[in-house]
Design a protein around this motif. Structure first.
Motif, PDB file in Angstrom:
ATOM      1  N   THR A 151       0.815  -1.222   0.000  1.00 40.83           N
ATOM      2  CA  THR A 151       0.000   0.000   0.000  1.00 40.83           C
ATOM      3  C   THR A 151       0.844   1.266   0.000  1.00 40.83           C
ATOM      4  N   GLY A 152       2.162   1.120  -0.012  1.00 45.21           N
ATOM      5  CA  GLY A 152       3.052   2.273  -0.025  1.00 45.21           C
ATOM      6  C   GLY A 152       4.413   1.868  -0.579  1.00 45.21           C
ATOM      7  N   ILE A 153       5.377   2.746  -0.445  1.00 51.92           N
ATOM      8  CA  ILE A 153       6.737   2.469  -0.905  1.00 51.92           C
ATOM      9  C   ILE A 153       7.352   1.377  -0.041  1.00 51.92           C
ATOM     10  N   ASP A 154       7.926   0.393  -0.670  1.00 50.30           N
ATOM     11  CA  ASP A 154       8.587  -0.673   0.081  1.00 50.30           C
ATOM     12  C   ASP A 154       9.841  -0.125   0.773  1.00 50.30           C
ATOM     13  N   TYR A 155      10.280  -0.806   1.814  1.00 51.02           N
ATOM     14  CA  TYR A 155      11.474  -0.374   2.536  1.00 51.02           C
ATOM     15  C   TYR A 155      12.302  -1.578   2.927  1.00 51.02           C
ATOM     16  N   PHE A 156      13.561  -1.316   3.234  1.00 52.29           N
ATOM     17  CA  PHE A 156      14.499  -2.390   3.568  1.00 52.29           C
ATOM     18  C   PHE A 156      14.334  -2.855   5.010  1.00 52.29           C
ATOM     19  N   ASP A 157      14.143  -1.911   5.922  1.00 48.62           N
ATOM     20  CA  ASP A 157      14.029  -2.262   7.338  1.00 48.62           C
ATOM     21  C   ASP A 157      13.339  -1.120   8.071  1.00 48.62           C
ATOM     22  N   ALA A 158      12.632  -1.467   9.131  1.00 52.43           N
ATOM     23  CA  ALA A 158      12.037  -0.474  10.018  1.00 52.43           C
ATOM     24  C   ALA A 158      12.246  -0.925  11.449  1.00 52.43           C
ATOM     25  N   SER A 159      12.671  -0.006  12.286  1.00 55.40           N
ATOM     26  CA  SER A 159      12.927  -0.312  13.698  1.00 55.40           C
ATOM     27  C   SER A 159      11.855   0.366  14.544  1.00 55.40           C
ATOM     28  N   TRP A 160      11.008  -0.452  15.165  1.00 50.35           N
ATOM     29  CA  TRP A 160       9.955   0.058  16.040  1.00 50.35           C
ATOM     30  C   TRP A 160      10.423   0.001  17.488  1.00 50.35           C
ATOM     31  N   ILE A 161      10.054   1.017  18.274  1.00 44.62           N
ATOM     32  CA  ILE A 161      10.542   1.089  19.643  1.00 44.62           C
ATOM     33  C   ILE A 161       9.448   1.639  20.549  1.00 44.62           C
ATOM     34  N   LEU A 162       9.365   1.079  21.734  1.00 47.29           N
ATOM     35  CA  LEU A 162       8.488   1.590  22.783  1.00 47.29           C
ATOM     36  C   LEU A 162       9.332   1.740  24.028  1.00 47.29           C
ATOM     37  N   ASN A 163       9.587   2.988  24.434  1.00 48.27           N
ATOM     38  CA  ASN A 163      10.422   3.224  25.610  1.00 48.27           C
ATOM     39  C   ASN A 163       9.986   4.519  26.293  1.00 48.27           C
TER      40      ASN A 163
ATOM     41  N   VAL B 210      13.409   8.495  -5.216  1.00 41.24           N
ATOM     42  CA  VAL B 210      13.019   9.906  -5.106  1.00 41.24           C
ATOM     43  C   VAL B 210      12.722  10.267  -3.652  1.00 41.24           C
ATOM     44  N   ALA B 211      12.018   9.400  -2.938  1.00 42.57           N
ATOM     45  CA  ALA B 211      11.728   9.660  -1.532  1.00 42.57           C
ATOM     46  C   ALA B 211      13.013   9.755  -0.724  1.00 42.57           C
ATOM     47  N   ALA B 212      13.945   8.852  -0.971  1.00 43.28           N
ATOM     48  CA  ALA B 212      15.202   8.826  -0.223  1.00 43.28           C
ATOM     49  C   ALA B 212      16.012  10.092  -0.423  1.00 43.28           C
ATOM     50  N   LEU B 213      15.933  10.665  -1.630  1.00 41.64           N
ATOM     51  CA  LEU B 213      16.730  11.847  -1.948  1.00 41.64           C
ATOM     52  C   LEU B 213      16.002  13.157  -1.668  1.00 41.64           C
ATOM     53  N   ASP B 214      14.695  13.126  -1.652  1.00 42.88           N
ATOM     54  CA  ASP B 214      13.913  14.365  -1.586  1.00 42.88           C
ATOM     55  C   ASP B 214      13.399  14.688  -0.184  1.00 42.88           C
ATOM     56  N   LEU B 215      13.048  13.683   0.611  1.00 45.09           N
ATOM     57  CA  LEU B 215      12.489  13.941   1.931  1.00 45.09           C
ATOM     58  C   LEU B 215      13.551  14.495   2.872  1.00 45.09           C
ATOM     59  N   ASP B 216      13.105  15.368   3.782  1.00 49.34           N
ATOM     60  CA  ASP B 216      14.049  15.989   4.714  1.00 49.34           C
ATOM     61  C   ASP B 216      13.316  16.317   6.009  1.00 49.34           C
ATOM     62  N   PHE B 217      13.947  17.091   6.861  1.00 52.94           N
ATOM     63  CA  PHE B 217      13.438  17.365   8.193  1.00 52.94           C
ATOM     64  C   PHE B 217      12.006  17.916   8.155  1.00 52.94           C
ATOM     65  N   PHE B 218      11.187  17.416   9.077  1.00 50.69           N
ATOM     66  CA  PHE B 218       9.795  17.798   9.302  1.00 50.69           C
ATOM     67  C   PHE B 218       8.831  17.273   8.251  1.00 50.69           C
ATOM     68  N   ASP B 219       9.327  16.613   7.214  1.00 50.93           N
ATOM     69  CA  ASP B 219       8.404  15.969   6.288  1.00 50.93           C
ATOM     70  C   ASP B 219       7.696  14.824   7.001  1.00 50.93           C
ATOM     71  N   PRO B 220       6.361  14.725   6.875  1.00 53.34           N
ATOM     72  CA  PRO B 220       5.644  13.632   7.531  1.00 53.34           C
ATOM     73  C   PRO B 220       5.716  12.345   6.707  1.00 53.34           C
ATOM     74  N   ILE B 221       5.891  11.245   7.396  1.00 53.22           N
ATOM     75  CA  ILE B 221       5.834   9.938   6.742  1.00 53.22           C
ATOM     76  C   ILE B 221       4.955   9.008   7.576  1.00 53.22           C
ATOM     77  N   LYS B 222       4.302   8.085   6.883  1.00 54.95           N
ATOM     78  CA  LYS B 222       3.546   7.023   7.557  1.00 54.95           C
ATOM     79  C   LYS B 222       4.242   5.696   7.270  1.00 54.95           C
ATOM     80  N   VAL B 223       4.460   4.917   8.314  1.00 52.12           N
ATOM     81  CA  VAL B 223       5.119   3.618   8.174  1.00 52.12           C
ATOM     82  C   VAL B 223       4.148   2.532   8.607  1.00 52.12           C
ATOM     83  N   ILE B 224       4.004   1.510   7.766  1.00 54.01           N
ATOM     84  CA  ILE B 224       3.129   0.371   8.056  1.00 54.01           C
ATOM     85  C   ILE B 224       3.976  -0.894   8.001  1.00 54.01           C
TER      86      ILE B 224
END
Length: 413
Positions: free
Chosen positions: A247-259, A341-355
């Motif tokens: 449903t979105g751009i694929d990614y290599f890895d995501a690290s989820w944390i609850l602390n 394009v996302a990797a090169l264009d996104l920067d600070f304060f840009d919102p992203i949703k991760v699923i």
């Protein structure tokens, strides 16, 4: 598979500007800078075998840090030997020369890092079996220059200045070019400058914190100041979606944390010459124990604004939920144009949703802001890592907290 083309440029001129010099009757107005002679600018892209960049904010301090670059150059001709009198860069290989990294993809060039060289380290790897040297260039962005510049008074810094005006006045004090700034007007009025001895970076950071805004150096080398409407409100923009379920751009890895790292249930905020303003959330203290946050010598004009800051901060940080600590994109993934394009264009304060899909069919889903960008590039690998956080102060809470209207447990002395 199409991958970006890396561009690595070293500018051996002095001064902060990365533009080519414009000699009288030559050059491009608005692009080049006036000088007596053209700068020596060299493209070393075809000599690079590794690039690492790191820019961003630390979660605990809520402050952006000095950006850093490591650039590894294969030197087959002794060009980067500072004692090579026949070398093309003889007498030019000194610290504080400028370096820029960018990437070109589908005819668009994206800035990655602009900064100033702090060291050249030359090694001779025996395992290579070749007559080459490896020169590793370390560089930092303009935060380092502001940290090295000591100031006392700030010309024109009077009571009633908006935060953006004060940022510009401090940058004027260290002769930072107006063309290398992106400064919001700001929403908080400042006291007169205290006139104390401190670094320019400390002075800039105090103003940014008093605004609950953000100060950083962007990938083009410009100082950026964003007010609280941007730092809090940009999370409401349309996010770029990264998902492992199609449903979105694929990614290599995501690290989820609850602390508990981002929990703060008591805040003490003191303006210069004011009294401590304290806000607390007793329910959070009972649940998580006391997590305290202190800031002093800020420059907002009234204690009421300082109290508002304390209340909004505690209201935003009294609770915690699971979040994405970082997400990694592999730019060498086949058919990955949108990811590149996302990797090169996104920067600070840009919102992203991760699923992220979990075992058993459940999912983790979160919308956050980007607060860090790290690139690791070698001849056969390119990974971009975004570190993410929730806004420093929640936009809804901020907009409903003016002068103590939140209704949270508040103590003010």
């Amino acid at each position: 598979m199409t991958v970006p083309v890396i561009n690595a440029i070293i500018n051996f001129s002095t001064g902060p500007s990365f533009a080519q010099a414009m000699i009288l009757d030559t050059g491009i107005l608005g692009t080049n800078v006036l000088a007596d002679s053209a700068a020596v600018i060299v493209d070393v892209s075809n000599q690079i075998n590794r690039i690492e960049t790191n820019r961003g904010r630390t979660a605990l301090s809520d402050q952006f840090q000095t950006g850093a670059l490591t650039l590894r150059i294969v030197d087959q001709n002794g060009d980067f030997n500072p004692q090579n009198v026949t070398g093309p860069y003889y007498n030019l290989l000194t610290p504080m020369k400028k370096v820029q990294i960018s990437a070109t993809f589908n005819s668009v060039t994206y800035p990655i890092f602009s900064g100033f060289i702090t060291s050249y380290v030359t090694t001779y790897p025996g395992e290579s079996g070749e007559d080459v040297a490896i020169t590793t260039i370390q560089a930092v962005d303009a935060f380092r220059l502001a940290q090295l510049a000591q100031i006392s008074t700030v010309t024109g810094a009077i009571a009633g200045d908006l935060s953006g005006t004060r940022i510009n006045e401090i940058l004027d004090e260290i002769d930072w070019p107006a063309t290398m700034r992106d400064v919001d007007a700001g929403l908080t009025t400042m006291q007169a400058d205290p006139g104390t001895n401190r670094t320019a970076l400390a002075a800039l950071s105090t103003v940014a914190t008093s605004e609950y805004g953000a100060l950083y150096v962007d990938a083009t080398g410009s100082f950026v100041f964003q007010d609280r409407d941007v730092t809090a409100g940009s999370i409401g923009g349309t996010p770029t979606v990264f998902a492992d379920n199609g449903t979105g751009i694929d990614y290599f890895d995501a690290s989820w944390i609850l602390n508990d790292v981002l929990i703060f249930n008591k805040a003490t905020i003191t303006r210069l010459g004011g009294t401590a303003q304290v806000a607390l959330n007793q329910d959070s203290i009972d649940k998580y124990f006391l997590h305290s946050y202190f800031l002093d010598n800020l420059l907002m004009q009234t204690d009421a604004v300082a109290l508002d800051y304390a209340q909004a901060y505690v209201a935003s940080r009294a609770e915690t939920t699971i979040r994405v600590d970082s997400i990694v994109l592999d730019l060498y993934t086949p058919n990955y144009d949108t990811g590149v394009v996302a990797a090169l264009d996104l920067d600070f304060f840009d919102p992203i949703k991760v699923i992220t899909t979990q075992p058993g069919g459940s999912t983790l889903e979160k919308t956050l802001q980007i607060f860090g960008v790290r690139m690791n590039i070698s001849p056969n690998s390119w990974k971009t890592t975004f570190t993410t956080l929730e806004p420093v102060i929640d936009a809804f809470i901020l907009n409903n907290s003016i002068y103590g209207t939140l209704g949270y447990n508040v103590l003010s002395y």
